[in-house]
Design an enzyme around this catalytic site. Structure first.
Site, PDB file in Angstrom:
ATOM      1  N   LYS A  28       3.944  -4.006 -10.018  1.00  0.00           N
ATOM      2  CA  LYS A  28       4.913  -5.111 -10.094  1.00  0.00           C
ATOM      3  C   LYS A  28       4.928  -5.941  -8.810  1.00  0.00           C
ATOM      4  CE  LYS A  28       7.846  -1.892 -11.333  1.00  0.00           C
ATOM      5  NZ  LYS A  28       6.899  -0.844 -11.724  1.00  0.00           N
ATOM      6  N   ILE A  29       4.986  -5.244  -7.650  1.00  0.00           N
ATOM      7  CA  ILE A  29       5.095  -5.973  -6.381  1.00  0.00           C
ATOM      8  C   ILE A  29       3.769  -6.649  -6.038  1.00  0.00           C
ATOM      9  CG2 ILE A  29       5.538  -5.732  -3.893  1.00  0.00           C
ATOM     10  CD1 ILE A  29       7.436  -3.361  -4.650  1.00  0.00           C
TER      11      ILE A  29
ATOM     12  N   THR B 189       4.511  -2.649   3.211  1.00  0.00           N
ATOM     13  CA  THR B 189       5.910  -2.634   2.747  1.00  0.00           C
ATOM     14  C   THR B 189       6.088  -1.505   1.735  1.00  0.00           C
ATOM     15  OG1 THR B 189       5.405  -4.202   0.983  1.00  0.00           O
ATOM     16  CG2 THR B 189       6.263  -5.137   3.032  1.00  0.00           C
ATOM     17  N   SER B 190       5.099  -0.583   1.660  1.00  0.00           N
ATOM     18  CA  SER B 190       5.192   0.447   0.607  1.00  0.00           C
ATOM     19  C   SER B 190       5.777   1.753   1.123  1.00  0.00           C
ATOM     20  CB  SER B 190       3.834   0.669  -0.048  1.00  0.00           C
ATOM     21  OG  SER B 190       3.607  -0.367  -0.973  1.00  0.00           O
ATOM     22  N   ARG B 191       4.971   2.562   1.763  1.00  0.00           N
ATOM     23  CA  ARG B 191       5.465   3.811   2.349  1.00  0.00           C
ATOM     24  C   ARG B 191       4.726   4.040   3.661  1.00  0.00           C
ATOM     25  NH1 ARG B 191       9.194   3.196  -0.336  1.00  0.00           N
ATOM     26  NH2 ARG B 191      10.128   4.534  -1.931  1.00  0.00           N
TER      27      ARG B 191
ATOM     28  N   GLU C 275      10.134   7.320   9.535  1.00  0.00           N
ATOM     29  CA  GLU C 275      11.248   6.368   9.574  1.00  0.00           C
ATOM     30  C   GLU C 275      12.617   6.993   9.360  1.00  0.00           C
ATOM     31  OE1 GLU C 275      10.007   3.793   6.255  1.00  0.00           O
ATOM     32  OE2 GLU C 275      11.805   4.424   5.200  1.00  0.00           O
TER      33      GLU C 275
ATOM     34  N   HIS D 153      12.669  -1.154   6.735  1.00  0.00           N
ATOM     35  CA  HIS D 153      12.671  -0.919   5.283  1.00  0.00           C
ATOM     36  C   HIS D 153      13.637  -1.882   4.583  1.00  0.00           C
ATOM     37  CE1 HIS D 153      11.458   2.411   2.279  1.00  0.00           C
ATOM     38  NE2 HIS D 153      11.748   1.309   1.618  1.00  0.00           N
TER      39      HIS D 153
HETATM   40  P1  NAD Z   1       4.202  -0.022  -9.388  1.00  0.00           P
HETATM   41  O1  NAD Z   1       4.282   1.371  -9.914  1.00  0.00           O
HETATM   42  O2  NAD Z   1       4.596  -1.156 -10.282  1.00  0.00           O
HETATM   43  O3  NAD Z   1       2.701  -0.318  -8.885  1.00  0.00           O
HETATM   44  C1  NAD Z   1       1.971   0.564  -8.096  1.00  0.00           C
HETATM   45  C2  NAD Z   1       0.492   0.265  -8.332  1.00  0.00           C
HETATM   46  O4  NAD Z   1      -0.268   1.084  -7.438  1.00  0.00           O
HETATM   47  C3  NAD Z   1       0.021   0.597  -9.767  1.00  0.00           C
HETATM   48  O5  NAD Z   1      -0.688  -0.498 -10.319  1.00  0.00           O
HETATM   49  C4  NAD Z   1      -0.887   1.786  -9.571  1.00  0.00           C
HETATM   50  O6  NAD Z   1      -1.968   1.832 -10.502  1.00  0.00           O
HETATM   51  C5  NAD Z   1      -1.391   1.528  -8.166  1.00  0.00           C
HETATM   52  N1  NAD Z   1      -1.982   2.699  -7.538  1.00  0.00           N
HETATM   53  C6  NAD Z   1      -1.771   4.011  -7.809  1.00  0.00           C
HETATM   54  N2  NAD Z   1      -2.565   4.779  -7.037  1.00  0.00           N
HETATM   55  C7  NAD Z   1      -3.278   3.931  -6.263  1.00  0.00           C
HETATM   56  C8  NAD Z   1      -4.284   4.114  -5.291  1.00  0.00           C
HETATM   57  N3  NAD Z   1      -4.736   5.334  -4.981  1.00  0.00           N
HETATM   58  N4  NAD Z   1      -4.805   3.024  -4.683  1.00  0.00           N
HETATM   59  C9  NAD Z   1      -4.383   1.784  -5.026  1.00  0.00           C
HETATM   60  N5  NAD Z   1      -3.456   1.544  -5.966  1.00  0.00           N
HETATM   61  C10 NAD Z   1      -2.898   2.606  -6.580  1.00  0.00           C
HETATM   62  O7  NAD Z   1       5.042  -0.038  -8.046  1.00  0.00           O
HETATM   63  P2  NAD Z   1       5.739  -1.285  -7.330  1.00  0.00           P
HETATM   64  O8  NAD Z   1       7.089  -1.501  -7.926  1.00  0.00           O
HETATM   65  O9  NAD Z   1       4.781  -2.403  -7.260  1.00  0.00           O
HETATM   66  O10 NAD Z   1       5.971  -0.660  -5.880  1.00  0.00           O
HETATM   67  C11 NAD Z   1       4.886  -0.348  -5.009  1.00  0.00           C
HETATM   68  C12 NAD Z   1       5.399   0.481  -3.845  1.00  0.00           C
HETATM   69  O11 NAD Z   1       6.299  -0.314  -3.072  1.00  0.00           O
HETATM   70  C13 NAD Z   1       6.269   1.674  -4.298  1.00  0.00           C
HETATM   71  O12 NAD Z   1       5.477   2.824  -4.501  1.00  0.00           O
HETATM   72  C14 NAD Z   1       7.222   1.874  -3.139  1.00  0.00           C
HETATM   73  O13 NAD Z   1       6.671   2.862  -2.291  1.00  0.00           O
HETATM   74  C15 NAD Z   1       7.209   0.529  -2.407  1.00  0.00           C
HETATM   75  N6  NAD Z   1       8.507  -0.144  -2.377  1.00  0.00           N
HETATM   76  C16 NAD Z   1       8.980  -0.551  -1.170  1.00  0.00           C
HETATM   77  C17 NAD Z   1      10.189  -1.243  -1.081  1.00  0.00           C
HETATM   78  C18 NAD Z   1      10.726  -1.742   0.234  1.00  0.00           C
HETATM   79  O14 NAD Z   1      11.927  -2.051   0.346  1.00  0.00           O
HETATM   80  N7  NAD Z   1       9.907  -1.882   1.267  1.00  0.00           N
HETATM   81  C19 NAD Z   1      10.925  -1.485  -2.252  1.00  0.00           C
HETATM   82  C20 NAD Z   1      10.401  -1.055  -3.469  1.00  0.00           C
HETATM   83  C21 NAD Z   1       9.187  -0.390  -3.531  1.00  0.00           C
END
Ligand code: NAD
Length: 347
Positions: A155-156, A234-236, A265, A297
């Protein structure tokens, strides 16, 4: 509904958004400032549910404690769920999350980090307030025509692709589960990780933290990248080996790093520690680089996202207490949001 919710890691903004949305649900919410962990799990005694955020630690001892107190539902206020031991939870504790609250919020924050680092807005802000109107050292680059590599097209990642395409950037994406229909419609292509590392001027991480992705940005992967590359996370935090990042910032290989998350963190992020010394030497070192921008975060932190988090979380709890299908359940067997629509519950 008068069910009791023990709400951990409650910040003033959480209380505000949940109190507003709870007018439509009527839960009895007790807010605790503390994180949920082995030392604080006792606070949940007498509750029917617990509600937690990203830096709460929901490991086996905590889960056992909750279950002993007859708590059968844990509502995560986050999309990510790497802080839960699902194996321990399976069969005794339902875990629900907020799969999407505003992917735009996080994607837009990633862009804020990119633009600030590129155009050195953080430096310009302090300079002009100090009466220094010189441009020396503030030189940036056009985003137009540069290549962005997006890792993870969920999604992001997809929101970010459409924003960066608007800048006229060439976008490459990597995902182990590529969606060719999406790629064709978006006018870009999936590439190997290697090609993405080699070709990108900016690399932005949008995949979950898993055993496969932990420290995916390390000495070896960085060595494949362009000189002066910009890395945005911005992920983990644990997607990046921070020691390797620091080495390559010092060597000049990495030109910029925008970090909304950090490996360790939980000690610092979301808290005001301005009156104390930072004892984490790695974080302290990162904060010394002028080409590193750290935010605490805050990618998710928009009014729209907070409202959506409160609404989905309370609705998840309502579904549970009404005994219905839990649309946002994550379970050990399914390993992701449970789609077993044929069952009322996973267990
Ligand atoms: P999502 O589940 O919609 O998308 C994650 C994508 O990563 C999927 O398309 C999946 O196939 C892919 N993926 C899985 N394993 C992978 C790999 N080994 N290499 C590359 N891609 C891979 O998730 P999202 O809603 O887009 O969120 C992504 C990440 O953002 C979350 O996991 C979370 O950790 C982080 N997040 C951070 C904040 C923030 O405030 N900074 C807020 C929300 C989410």
């Amino acid at each position: 509904m008068d069910n009791k919710i023990a709400f951990f890691d409650a910040k003033p903004y959480d209380r505000k958004s949940f109190d507003v949305v709870n007018r439509n649900f009527g839960f009895d919410i007790t807010y605790f400032d503390a994180h949920l962990n082995r030392d604080t799990a006792e606070l949940s005694a007498g509750s029917d549910a617990v509600c937690t955020f990203v830096n709460d630690v929901i490991d086996k001892p905590v889960i056992d404690h909750l279950v002993e107190h007859n708590i059968r539902i844990l509502a995560l206020r986050s999309a990510g769920y790497n802080n839960v031991d699902f194996k321990a939870a399976y069969g005794c504790l339902h875990v629900v999350r907020v799969p999407a609250y505003s992917p735009q919020a996080v994607a837009e924050h990633a862009v804020a980090l990119m633009l600030s680092l590129n155009r050195k807005i953080h430096k310009a802000y302090s300079r002009t307030r100090d009466g220094n109107f010189s441009l020396n050292g503030l030189l940036g680059f056009d985003m137009f025509g540069k290549t962005a590599g997006i890792i993870g097209t969920g999604k992001i990642g997809r929101c970010l692709v459409s924003i960066l395409k608007g800048f006229g950037m060439n976008v490459l994406v990597y995902d182990p589960y590529p969606d060719s229909t999406y790629a064709t419609a978006a006018g870009m292509r999936y590439v190997s990780l290697n090609e993405l590392y080699q070709e990108s001027d900016i690399i932005s991480l949008h995949c979950p933290l898993t055993p496969q992705t932990e420290h995916m940005i390390n000495k070896t992967s960085i060595s494949r990248m362009k000189d002066n590359v910009m890395i945005i996370n911005t992920s983990r935090g644990k997607l990046i080996d921070t020691a390797a990042l620091i080495d390559e910032l010092k060597s000049g290989k990495i030109g910029f790093a925008g970090l909304d998350v950090y490996e360790e963190e939980s000690e610092y992020f979301f808290e005001d520690r301005s009156a104390e010394l930072i004892t984490d030497d790695v974080l302290a070192r990162l904060l010394t680089f002028p080409n590193v921008l750290i935010t605490s975060h805050q990618g998710f932190f928009t009014a729209e996202a907070l409202h959506n988090i409160a609404e989905t979380t309370l609705n998840n709890l309502k579904e549970f207490f009404n005994g219905g299908y839990l649309r946002n359940e994550i379970c050990y067997q399914c390993g992701k949001t449970c789609l077993k629509k044929q069952h009322k519950r996973c267990f």
